[in-house]
Design a protein around this motif. Structure first.
Motif, short mmCIF file in Angstrom:
data_model
loop_
_atom_site.label_atom_id
_atom_site.label_comp_id
_atom_site.label_asym_id
_atom_site.label_seq_id
_atom_site.Cartn_x
_atom_site.Cartn_y
_atom_site.Cartn_z
N ALA A 45 0.85 -1.20 0.00
CA ALA A 45 0.00 0.00 0.00
C ALA A 45 0.88 1.24 0.00
CB ALA A 45 -0.91 0.00 1.23
N PHE A 46 0.21 2.38 -0.13
CA PHE A 46 0.88 3.68 -0.06
C PHE A 46 0.14 4.57 0.92
CE2 PHE A 46 1.96 2.13 -4.27
CZ PHE A 46 3.33 2.36 -4.31
N LEU A 47 0.91 5.31 1.72
CA LEU A 47 0.35 6.38 2.53
C LEU A 47 0.62 7.67 1.79
CD1 LEU A 47 1.61 5.65 6.16
CD2 LEU A 47 -0.60 5.13 5.18
N PHE A 48 -0.36 8.56 1.77
CA PHE A 48 -0.19 9.84 1.11
C PHE A 48 -0.69 10.94 2.02
CE2 PHE A 48 -1.95 13.19 -1.74
CZ PHE A 48 -0.73 13.69 -2.18
N ASP A 49 0.13 11.95 2.18
CA ASP A 49 -0.25 13.14 2.94
C ASP A 49 -0.45 14.28 1.93
OD1 ASP A 49 -0.43 15.49 4.42
OD2 ASP A 49 1.09 14.86 5.87
N ASN A 88 4.59 -2.30 3.15
CA ASN A 88 4.41 -3.71 2.83
C ASN A 88 3.18 -4.21 3.60
OD1 ASN A 88 5.24 -4.17 5.48
ND2 ASN A 88 7.29 -4.84 4.88
N GLU A 89 2.91 -5.48 3.49
CA GLU A 89 1.72 -6.08 4.12
C GLU A 89 1.72 -5.86 5.64
OE1 GLU A 89 0.49 -10.66 4.71
OE2 GLU A 89 0.81 -10.07 2.62
N THR A 90 2.88 -6.01 6.27
CA THR A 90 2.97 -5.81 7.71
C THR A 90 2.78 -4.34 8.07
OG1 THR A 90 4.54 -7.64 7.80
CG2 THR A 90 4.39 -6.25 9.76
N GLY A 91 3.32 -3.45 7.26
CA GLY A 91 3.12 -2.02 7.48
C GLY A 91 1.66 -1.63 7.44
N VAL A 92 0.91 -2.24 6.53
CA VAL A 92 -0.54 -1.98 6.43
C VAL A 92 -1.23 -2.45 7.71
CG1 VAL A 92 -2.67 -2.53 5.20
CG2 VAL A 92 -0.57 -2.07 3.92
N LEU A 93 -0.85 -3.64 8.19
CA LEU A 93 -1.44 -4.18 9.42
C LEU A 93 -1.20 -3.22 10.59
CD1 LEU A 93 -2.73 -6.55 11.03
CD2 LEU A 93 -0.44 -7.50 11.23
N VAL A 94 0.03 -2.75 10.73
CA VAL A 94 0.36 -1.82 11.81
C VAL A 94 -0.37 -0.50 11.61
CG1 VAL A 94 2.22 -0.51 12.91
CG2 VAL A 94 2.60 -2.90 12.27
N PHE A 95 -0.34 0.03 10.40
CA PHE A 95 -1.00 1.31 10.11
C PHE A 95 -2.46 1.30 10.54
CE2 PHE A 95 -3.81 3.70 7.36
CZ PHE A 95 -3.32 4.99 7.51
N LYS A 96 -3.16 0.23 10.24
CA LYS A 96 -4.59 0.15 10.55
C LYS A 96 -4.86 0.13 12.05
CE LYS A 96 -6.18 -1.83 6.22
NZ LYS A 96 -6.83 -2.98 5.58
N LEU A 128 1.99 -10.38 15.98
CA LEU A 128 2.42 -11.73 16.34
C LEU A 128 1.36 -12.79 16.04
CD1 LEU A 128 4.32 -11.00 19.66
CD2 LEU A 128 5.29 -11.99 17.57
N THR A 129 0.08 -12.41 16.04
CA THR A 129 -0.96 -13.38 15.67
C THR A 129 -0.89 -13.71 14.18
OG1 THR A 129 -2.68 -11.73 15.26
CG2 THR A 129 -2.52 -12.62 17.50
N GLN A 130 -0.37 -12.78 13.38
CA GLN A 130 -0.23 -13.00 11.93
C GLN A 130 1.08 -13.69 11.58
OE1 GLN A 130 -2.52 -12.16 9.45
NE2 GLN A 130 -3.90 -11.74 11.14
#
Length: 92
Positions: free
Chosen positions: A24-28, A38-46, A62-64
């Protein structure tokens, strides 16, 4: 510790998340900055909504990813949060 922005980080309201097939991409739009995730970054971001502690976010990751050690995940999550904070994506 209380509900502060260091332990309970949150993303700025105007940040846009655009999910793709492989990340994904974050845009300001205010600062005109872009960050690939990446996929993990999306999980954390949410989870960065001001209601989840860093420890809670680490537990969710850790559950993922059960094969990764918790200390490594905590370090990675903290580094990711610091990175997007430095780029201006977090609320102050």
């Amino acid at each position: 510790m209380g509900n502060n922005k260091t332990n309970y980080p949150s993303i700025k309201d105007d940040i846009v998340l655009r999910e793709e097939d492989d990340g994904a991409f974050l845009f300001d739009p205010i600062q005109d900055t872009l960050q690939a995730l990446n996929e993990t970054g999306v999980l954390v971001f949410k989870k960065l909504n001001g209601k989840n502690s860093i420890d809670h976010i680490v537990k969710k990751v850790l559950t993922q990813y059960t094969e990764v050690e918790s200390d490594a995940v905590k370090k990675d999550v903290e580094e990711f949060i610091e990175q997007i904070k430095a780029r201006g994506f977090l609320s102050e």
